[in-house]
Design an enzyme around this catalytic site. Structure first.
Site, short mmCIF file in Angstrom:
data_model
loop_
_atom_site.label_atom_id
_atom_site.label_comp_id
_atom_site.label_asym_id
_atom_site.label_seq_id
_atom_site.Cartn_x
_atom_site.Cartn_y
_atom_site.Cartn_z
N ASP A 60 -5.73 -1.68 -8.34
CA ASP A 60 -5.33 -2.56 -7.22
C ASP A 60 -6.11 -3.86 -7.39
O ASP A 60 -7.08 -4.12 -6.68
CB ASP A 60 -5.70 -1.84 -5.91
CG ASP A 60 -5.22 -2.59 -4.69
OD1 ASP A 60 -4.66 -3.68 -4.83
OD2 ASP A 60 -5.46 -2.08 -3.58
N GLY A 100 -14.94 -2.58 -12.70
CA GLY A 100 -14.09 -1.43 -13.04
C GLY A 100 -13.94 -1.24 -14.53
O GLY A 100 -13.77 -0.11 -15.01
N HIS A 136 0.82 -1.22 0.00
CA HIS A 136 0.00 0.00 0.00
C HIS A 136 0.85 1.27 0.00
O HIS A 136 0.46 2.27 -0.59
CB HIS A 136 -1.01 -0.05 1.16
CG HIS A 136 -2.00 -1.17 0.98
ND1 HIS A 136 -2.22 -2.15 1.91
CD2 HIS A 136 -2.79 -1.47 -0.09
CE1 HIS A 136 -3.12 -3.01 1.44
NE2 HIS A 136 -3.47 -2.63 0.24
#
Ligand code: SAM
Length: 282
Positions: free
Chosen positions: A155, A138, A62
């Site tokens: 991600d 997405g 991250h």
């Protein structure tokens, strides 16, 4: 009785983690979700048997997906996260006060809800007022977007199952159009080491190179991903990750990070010779 989680890396190599408890399991219309408690990595969850996030090393992934582009364009305001259901990427983004809007598009709502239950370490900022959650594909989400985002972070899972469309030329083109003129796209770029992952890494790089002016790859060390050597892609219309790196500006933010720092930023783009040669071959 000894309980072990095994993830296949190749036919002859597994990642193997001894677990204390199998916490929860569910099959959704998209994938199988499992949560475990382990000795070395704390709580972790898998999708279709693949390690996604664990309490011990999630900070590495991250940090590297978020802080690298933020140190290239410190004026980023509008961000789109595709996938990222655990919330770790959003958590890092919310640390920047200049970010005004974060759209997160996750195909599987159950990943988000279960991470809110079992992994508050990553999911705790999903309720930040700047965050809007969209539970949809997405690939479809970016179809009708134009000039909206300063940054898109893909991600995603690997290019099998629901994640497959996130590795296509059409999707990358839609992302290019959804970004504004200084836009940056960071994508989960697989691993150079084992053949199956290497093939996907090269396909992704080849497609991105056809669409974006600037197309670089950077590396990080992820203990629980296949071979431990993982990559992100940095693709952009104008901004170069090293020439436009604003180390001093980023350092003034005073953000405390456990993996990312300005030297790692530069070093991450210095690739081993075999990886450089592979990428140059496409
Ligand atoms: N950081 C970890 C990694 O890279 O392995 C975790 C990534 S995150 C959990 C990946 C998420 O992408 C999953 O929750 C999955 O449901 C989501 N996803 C897969 N395909 C998607 C799609 N087409 N649209 C939106 N989300 C998708």
């Amino acid at each position: 009785m000894d309980l072990w989680f095994n993830e296949r890396n190749t036919d002859t190599c597994n990642l193997s983690i001894k677990i204390k408890n199998a916490i929860y399991s569910e099959k959704t219309p998209f994938q199988k979700i499992d949560f475990y408690e382990s000795y070395d990595f704390g709580i972790f969850f898998t999708l279709d048997g693949m390690m996604m996030v664990n309490e011990k090393d999630e900070f590495i992934y991250h940090d590297m997906i978020v802080h690298v582009p933020m140190a290239v364009n410190p004026n980023i305001k509008n961000v789109l996260v595709i996938g990222g259901g655990d919330g770790g990427t959003v958590r890092e983004l919310t640390r920047y006060s200049n970010i005004e809007l974060i759209h997160m598009v996750e195909i599987d709502e159950r990943v988000v809800r279960l991470c809110q239950r079992y992994l508050p370490q990553t999911s705790s900022k999903l309720e930040d007022e700047r965050v809007s959650l969209f539970f949809e594909d997405g690939v479809k989400f970016v179809k009708d977007k134009k000039n909206i985002y300063d940054l898109i972070l893909v991600d995603s899972t690997d290019p099998i199952g629901p994640g497959e469309g996130l590795f296509t030329t059409e999707f990358y083109r839609d992302c290019h159009r959804s970004l504004n003129e200084n836009g940056i796209l960071i994508n989960q770029h697989e691993s150079p080491y084992f053949e199956e992952y290497r093939v996907e890494m090269l396909k992704s790089h080849e497609k991105l190179k056809r669409i974006f002016n600037i197309c670089q790859v950077y590396q990080f060390h992820m203990p629980t991903y296949s071979s431990g050597h993982w990559l992100f892609g940095f693709a952009s219309k104008n901004l170069h990750p090293i020439r436009d790196h604003k180390a001093e500006e980023w350092e003034k933010t005073g953000l405390d990070t456990r993996y990312y720092n300005s030297k790692i930023h530069k070093g991450a783009f210095a690739l081993p010779t075999y990886v450089k040669d592979l990428l140059e071959s496409v």
